[in-house]
Motif scaffolding. Structure first.
Motif, PDB file in Angstrom:
ATOM      1  N   THR A   1     -32.045  62.167  88.091  1.00  0.00           N
ATOM      2  CA  THR A   1     -31.444  62.798  89.623  1.00  0.00           C
ATOM      3  C   THR A   1     -31.587  63.804  90.051  1.00  0.00           C
ATOM      4  O   THR A   1     -30.678  65.191  89.198  1.00  0.00           O
TER       5      THR A   1
ATOM      6  N   THR B   1     -23.730  61.318  90.633  1.00  0.00           N
ATOM      7  CA  THR B   1     -24.895  60.616  90.293  1.00  0.00           C
ATOM      8  C   THR B   1     -25.437  59.546  91.750  1.00  0.00           C
ATOM      9  O   THR B   1     -24.481  59.574  92.441  1.00  0.00           O
TER      10      THR B   1
ATOM     11  N   GLN C   1     -30.401  55.825  82.482  1.00  0.00           N
ATOM     12  CA  GLN C   1     -31.451  55.412  83.643  1.00  0.00           C
ATOM     13  C   GLN C   1     -32.302  55.639  83.850  1.00  0.00           C
ATOM     14  O   GLN C   1     -33.068  56.821  82.793  1.00  0.00           O
TER      15      GLN C   1
END
Ligand SMILES: Cc1cc2nc3c(=O)[nH]c(=O)nc-3n(C[C@H](O)[C@H](O)[C@H](O)COP(=O)(O)OP(=O)(O)OC[C@H]3O[C@@H](n4cnc5c(N)ncnc54)[C@H](O)[C@@H]3O)c2cc1C
Length: 438
Positions: free
Chosen positions: A43, A131, A39
């Motif tokens: 997050t 996610t 990614q």
């Protein structure tokens, strides 16, 4: 001396904080920090429920790696294998062939994945809540189901569209359920065809309580609040199947539900199976309190781990206890680990990680919450306010803090946005139709 290469596997709570600190503490002559994550962002998971509810822009609940980690080398890819006896990791970049990255120290921080069970229909119909993609999807899906229910003449389709099932009553599940219900209830102001009583929000929890992170009375308070909001709370109940969207529960009940969200715990990243690190019976990497990987009583030199994938002894409790998988431990362990790696590189001794879990704060929707911090219990608005201020102080970078506060302030004056952007999930559909050879 040649700079040591420190390879950070995963740029989540542990990886981002550790890399940031290492790159600040160590000069480029001492170390080179390489961070690998598929990614482009970290997050901040505690904000996922608020992002799904539309209180925060999803983009603001993630932290861009390249902006934050300017002194590190960021590789967009997945670590598929670690051979620590050779000190080499195999990386699958997001494009192109795999490559090997040799290292001197490795920080193993790929976190966890949803812990699922072989329940018929779950793979086809369930969705997790870990996610940013899942949070965005869930928001669009819930709002889309309101549109379906408002448009249809078919009572069964309408009932199924308006039934939202969440499995697992830890903080992720409770916050997701409570925030999504709050958002949907808010959105119903614009749906004269629907009444709040038409919606059915179901929580299925296998044990006799919710929020095991706080005392029983706080869990009981939470259940009461959710019941007052007309939610269907099934404690001591398991999901037995959900084939074709028909939910069957262990208490014998059965109903159709277009939405099945699985939030029943996590397990360490399966990537660890492709490593030679020692693991405990829960498949976590075994660690010393210094965050060094340990095999029996032998320290695995140059290997470090922390966060959801690691078994780190909790020195504030009796021997045999381990730190819970939480952001609270992950970010503190990351700081201790970075300092310890710097110590070892400079020929000093690593120091034990010791932190007494401060407690938990959970949001139950706008202006509603429950908190237990250092033994102090709070409910309602004060708990919700604490949840916001705590997480705002924790999300990395000044830039993100400002953006989150601006989002909250805008929502206060302009009301939150309740439009579904379902087309996001199939953006080429219209163009593919238009460009079809006739
Ligand atoms: C909805 C939700 C709410 C939560 N709320 C709270 C809360 O209020 N308070 C709290 O303390 N905790 C909370 N948590 C838990 C907390 O977010 C986790 O404990 C924490 O994120 C663990 O940090 P980590 O670094 O181990 O893993 P993560 O933060 O998950 O990071 C793992 C990283 O590794 C990357 N990765 C995975 N596999 C690979 C690979 N093979 N190669 C390279 N990179 C890889 C991933 O892309 C990810 O970036 C919540 C969790 C969720 C899901």
């Amino acid at each position: 001396m040649n700079p040591k290469r420190i390879l950070v596997v995963g740029a989540g709570h542990v990886g981002l904080y550790a890399a940031l600190r290492l790159s600040k503490k160590l000069s480029s002559r001492e170390a080179e920090v390489v961070v690998v994550d598929p990614q482009p962002h970290m997050t901040y998971q505690p904000f996922l429920p608020e992002a799904a509810a539309g209180n925060i822009s999803p983009r603001h609940s993630v932290v861009p790696l390249r902006r934050e980690l300017r002194r590190c080398k960021v590789v967009a890819g997945t670590v598929t294998r670690i051979e620590h006896d050779r000190k080499v990791a195999t990386v699958q970049p997001i494009s192109g062939p795999t490559r090997e990255i040799p290292y001197d120290h490795v920080v193993v921080a790929p976190g966890s994945v949803s812990r699922t069970l072989p329940i018929p229909g779950l793979h086809e119909h369930g969705i997790g809540f870990k996610t940013i993609g899942e949070a965005i999807y869930l928001r669009n899906h819930v709002l889309d189901r309101l549109d379906v229910a408002a448009a249809t003449q078919d009572a069964q389709v309408r009932r199924s569209a308006l039934t939202f099932t969440f499995v697992g009553g830890g903080y992720a599940g409770i916050e997701a359920l409570a925030e999504m219900e709050d958002m949907a209830r808010d959105a119903l102001r614009y749906y004269p065809e629907l009444e709040p009583e038409d919606m059915r929000w179901v929580l299925v929890e296998a044990t006799q309580r919710v929020l095991p992170e706080v005392d029983r009375d706080m869990g009981a308070y939470t259940v009461q609040q959710l019941l007052k909001r007309n939610m269907d709370i099934r404690l001591d109940t398991r999901l037995e199947s959900c084939v074709d969207g028909v939910v069957k529960l262990s208490d014998g009940d059965s109903f159709r539900s277009d939405t099945i969200v699985w939030t029943a715990g996590v397990k360490p990243s399966p990537m660890l199976d492709a490593t030679d690190f020692p693991r405990d019976e829960r498949r976590r990497v075994t660690c010393l309190p210094t965050l060094q990987v340990v095999d029996g009583d032998r320290v695995v030199e140059g290997a470090w781990s922390a966060g959801d994938c690691a078994a780190v002894p909790d020195l504030t409790k009796e021997p045999g206890n381990f730190c819970s998988p939480s952001a609270q431990h992950a970010v503190r362990q990351a700081a201790r680990m970075a300092d310890n790696i710097a110590n070892v590189i400079r020929g000093r001794q690593p120091v034990d990680y010791k932190h007494k879990h401060a407690g938990s704060v959970a949001s139950l929707g706008l202006h509603k919450g429950v908190a237990q911090v250092y033994g102090i219990k709070m409910t309602g608005w004060p708990a919700w306010f604490m949840h916001r201020t705590y997480h705002m102080s924790r999300i990395p970078s000044f830039n993100r803090k400002v953006r989150v506060v601006v989002d909250w302030s805008l929502a206060f004056f302009l009301k939150r946005e309740v439009v579904a952007l379902g087309q996001l999930h199939d953006p080429r559909e219209e163009f593919a139709e238009a460009s079809q050879p006739r």
